[in-house]
Design a protein around this motif. Structure first.
Motif, PDB file in Angstrom:
ATOM      1  N   THR A  68       2.011 -10.784  -9.878  1.00 37.77           N
ATOM      2  CA  THR A  68       3.345 -10.132  -9.366  1.00 37.77           C
ATOM      3  C   THR A  68       3.854  -9.758  -8.314  1.00 37.77           C
ATOM      4  OG1 THR A  68       3.343  -7.697 -10.831  1.00 37.77           O
ATOM      5  CG2 THR A  68       4.834  -9.620 -11.317  1.00 37.77           C
ATOM      6  N   ASP A  69       2.334  -8.670  -7.961  1.00 34.23           N
ATOM      7  CA  ASP A  69       2.874  -8.349  -6.551  1.00 34.23           C
ATOM      8  C   ASP A  69       2.157  -9.427  -5.417  1.00 34.23           C
ATOM      9  OD1 ASP A  69       2.718  -5.090  -7.261  1.00 34.23           O
ATOM     10  OD2 ASP A  69       0.874  -4.889  -7.199  1.00 34.23           O
ATOM     11  N   ALA A  70       1.916 -10.468  -5.668  1.00 35.14           N
ATOM     12  CA  ALA A  70       1.303 -11.568  -4.842  1.00 35.14           C
ATOM     13  C   ALA A  70       2.381 -12.118  -4.153  1.00 35.14           C
ATOM     14  CB  ALA A  70       1.282 -12.640  -5.653  1.00 35.14           C
ATOM     15  N   ALA A  71       4.041 -12.134  -4.472  1.00 32.59           N
ATOM     16  CA  ALA A  71       5.420 -12.047  -3.917  1.00 32.59           C
ATOM     17  C   ALA A  71       5.423 -11.302  -3.047  1.00 32.59           C
ATOM     18  CB  ALA A  71       6.299 -11.882  -5.187  1.00 32.59           C
ATOM     19  N   PHE A  72       4.782  -9.793  -2.739  1.00 32.59           N
ATOM     20  CA  PHE A  72       5.120  -8.663  -1.594  1.00 32.59           C
ATOM     21  C   PHE A  72       4.515  -8.404  -0.678  1.00 32.59           C
ATOM     22  CE2 PHE A  72       7.392  -7.462  -5.389  1.00 32.59           C
ATOM     23  CZ  PHE A  72       8.277  -7.478  -5.627  1.00 32.59           C
ATOM     24  N   GLU A  73       3.073  -9.655  -1.211  1.00 30.43           N
ATOM     25  CA  GLU A  73       1.816  -9.742  -0.267  1.00 30.43           C
ATOM     26  C   GLU A  73       2.951  -9.855   1.215  1.00 30.43           C
ATOM     27  OE1 GLU A  73      -2.110 -12.245  -0.314  1.00 30.43           O
ATOM     28  OE2 GLU A  73      -1.549 -10.686  -1.640  1.00 30.43           O
ATOM     29  N   GLY A  74       1.635  -9.111   1.887  1.00 34.15           N
ATOM     30  CA  GLY A  74       2.444  -9.829   3.466  1.00 34.15           C
ATOM     31  C   GLY A  74       4.223  -8.588   4.231  1.00 34.15           C
ATOM     32  N   ILE A  75       4.659  -8.273   3.291  1.00 32.14           N
ATOM     33  CA  ILE A  75       5.930  -7.829   3.846  1.00 32.14           C
ATOM     34  C   ILE A  75       5.512  -6.086   4.010  1.00 32.14           C
ATOM     35  CG2 ILE A  75       7.659  -7.086   3.555  1.00 32.14           C
ATOM     36  CD1 ILE A  75       7.836  -9.220   1.244  1.00 32.14           C
ATOM     37  N   ASP A  76       5.930  -5.583   5.553  1.00 30.63           N
ATOM     38  CA  ASP A  76       4.860  -4.641   5.729  1.00 30.63           C
ATOM     39  C   ASP A  76       5.770  -3.352   4.830  1.00 30.63           C
ATOM     40  OD1 ASP A  76       5.417  -2.730   7.812  1.00 30.63           O
ATOM     41  OD2 ASP A  76       7.467  -2.085   7.252  1.00 30.63           O
ATOM     42  N   ALA A  77       5.162  -2.397   4.060  1.00 33.04           N
ATOM     43  CA  ALA A  77       5.040  -1.360   3.430  1.00 33.04           C
ATOM     44  C   ALA A  77       6.479  -0.808   4.003  1.00 33.04           C
ATOM     45  CB  ALA A  77       4.123  -0.544   3.412  1.00 33.04           C
ATOM     46  N   ALA A  78       6.415  -0.297   5.412  1.00 35.01           N
ATOM     47  CA  ALA A  78       7.713   0.725   5.735  1.00 35.01           C
ATOM     48  C   ALA A  78       9.217  -0.487   5.184  1.00 35.01           C
ATOM     49  CB  ALA A  78       8.351   0.562   6.552  1.00 35.01           C
ATOM     50  N   GLY A  79       8.992  -1.851   5.320  1.00 35.89           N
ATOM     51  CA  GLY A  79      10.228  -2.844   5.241  1.00 35.89           C
ATOM     52  C   GLY A  79      10.179  -2.709   3.285  1.00 35.89           C
ATOM     53  N   LEU A  80       9.308  -2.978   2.829  1.00 37.37           N
ATOM     54  CA  LEU A  80       9.332  -2.567   1.625  1.00 37.37           C
ATOM     55  C   LEU A  80       9.993  -1.097   0.295  1.00 37.37           C
ATOM     56  CD1 LEU A  80       5.667  -4.162   0.126  1.00 37.37           C
ATOM     57  CD2 LEU A  80       8.034  -5.372  -0.298  1.00 37.37           C
ATOM     58  N   ASP A  81       9.516  -0.434   1.258  1.00 39.85           N
ATOM     59  CA  ASP A  81       9.727   1.251   1.086  1.00 39.85           C
ATOM     60  C   ASP A  81      11.691   1.257   1.733  1.00 39.85           C
ATOM     61  OD1 ASP A  81       9.869   3.827   0.149  1.00 39.85           O
ATOM     62  OD2 ASP A  81      10.095   4.091   2.602  1.00 39.85           O
ATOM     63  N   THR A  82      12.021   0.638   2.453  1.00 42.44           N
ATOM     64  CA  THR A  82      13.136   0.322   2.927  1.00 42.44           C
ATOM     65  C   THR A  82      14.260  -0.529   1.721  1.00 42.44           C
ATOM     66  OG1 THR A  82      12.864   0.872   5.258  1.00 42.44           O
ATOM     67  CG2 THR A  82      15.283  -0.113   4.306  1.00 42.44           C
ATOM     68  N   ALA A  83      13.929  -1.738   1.576  1.00 38.24           N
ATOM     69  CA  ALA A  83      14.507  -2.590   0.273  1.00 38.24           C
ATOM     70  C   ALA A  83      14.200  -1.366  -1.072  1.00 38.24           C
ATOM     71  CB  ALA A  83      13.748  -4.003  -0.191  1.00 38.24           C
ATOM     72  N   LEU A  84      13.668  -1.206  -1.342  1.00 38.38           N
ATOM     73  CA  LEU A  84      13.552  -0.211  -2.708  1.00 38.38           C
ATOM     74  C   LEU A  84      14.678   1.100  -2.541  1.00 38.38           C
ATOM     75  CD1 LEU A  84      12.766   0.359  -5.295  1.00 38.38           C
ATOM     76  CD2 LEU A  84      10.970   1.826  -4.262  1.00 38.38           C
ATOM     77  N   THR A  85      14.803   1.374  -1.561  1.00 40.46           N
ATOM     78  CA  THR A  85      15.758   2.542  -1.428  1.00 40.46           C
ATOM     79  C   THR A  85      17.685   2.146  -1.871  1.00 40.46           C
ATOM     80  OG1 THR A  85      14.247   3.879   0.349  1.00 40.46           O
ATOM     81  CG2 THR A  85      16.902   4.659   0.558  1.00 40.46           C
ATOM     82  N   VAL A  86      17.535   0.650  -1.052  1.00 41.99           N
ATOM     83  CA  VAL A  86      18.144   0.404  -1.560  1.00 41.99           C
ATOM     84  C   VAL A  86      18.627  -0.327  -2.597  1.00 41.99           C
ATOM     85  CG1 VAL A  86      19.739  -1.443  -0.070  1.00 41.99           C
ATOM     86  CG2 VAL A  86      18.527  -0.563   1.003  1.00 41.99           C
ATOM     87  N   VAL A  87      17.960  -0.435  -3.084  1.00 39.07           N
ATOM     88  CA  VAL A  87      18.069  -1.603  -4.129  1.00 39.07           C
ATOM     89  C   VAL A  87      18.653  -0.326  -6.141  1.00 39.07           C
ATOM     90  CG1 VAL A  87      16.361  -2.339  -6.311  1.00 39.07           C
ATOM     91  CG2 VAL A  87      16.838  -3.314  -4.414  1.00 39.07           C
TER      92      VAL A  87
END
Length: 149
Positions: free
Chosen positions: A118-137
């Motif tokens: 499942t982590d392969a789906a997030f590979e290459g996505i900026d860590a800060a962007g992932l953190d922001t997405a998680l905050t929103v979700v």
């Protein structure tokens, strides 16, 4: 209500489609270990508890997490016990379920594999962007839970 450019879906649609596809990846990873989602949730519950759990508590929690009816929970318990992943004695009035040592090892390997897939789906996505997405979700989850009461 927000208006989205025609080239982009609504946030709700994007979340739903993403959840469906990541769920599909997750189920595929589980199948690689001859497992399924209800079994994954049972093993996760028992690993999180790290102590024997009464069967009624297991049934209540799997119903809450999966809308799994008690007869279906019994079948999941029976399959996990037959595989040697858990112990439980349904004939005992104070029956409990717990992971066996083999079940702990199996879950550790299954978790690592599922996480890798499942982590392969997030590979290459900026860590800060992932953190922001998680905050929103997480904020949306909290608000939805509040609306549902």
């Amino acid at each position: 209500m927000t208006v989205n450019p025609e080239s982009r879906p609504s946030l709700g649609r994007a979340l739903g489609e993403t959840a469906r596809l990541i769920g599909k990846l997750h189920r595929r990873a589980l199948a690689d270990f001859d497992s399924d989602f209800p079994t994954w949730m049972l093993l996760t519950l028992l690993r999180e508890a790290d102590v024997p759990l009464p069967l009624d508590e297991v049934a209540k929690e799997l119903n809450r997490r999966l809308d799994l009816a008690e007869p279906d929970t019994v079948r999941v318990l029976e399959r996990a016990a037959a595989a040697g992943h858990i112990t439980y004695q349904p004939e005992n009035a104070s029956a409990e379920a717990e992971l066996t040592e083999a079940g702990r090892d199996y879950f550790t390997a299954l978790y690592a594999h599922a996480r890798k897939v499942t982590d392969a789906a997030f590979e290459g996505i900026d860590a800060a962007g992932l953190d922001t997405a998680l905050t929103v979700v997480l904020a949306a989850k909290e608000r939805a839970a509040a609306v549902l009461g």
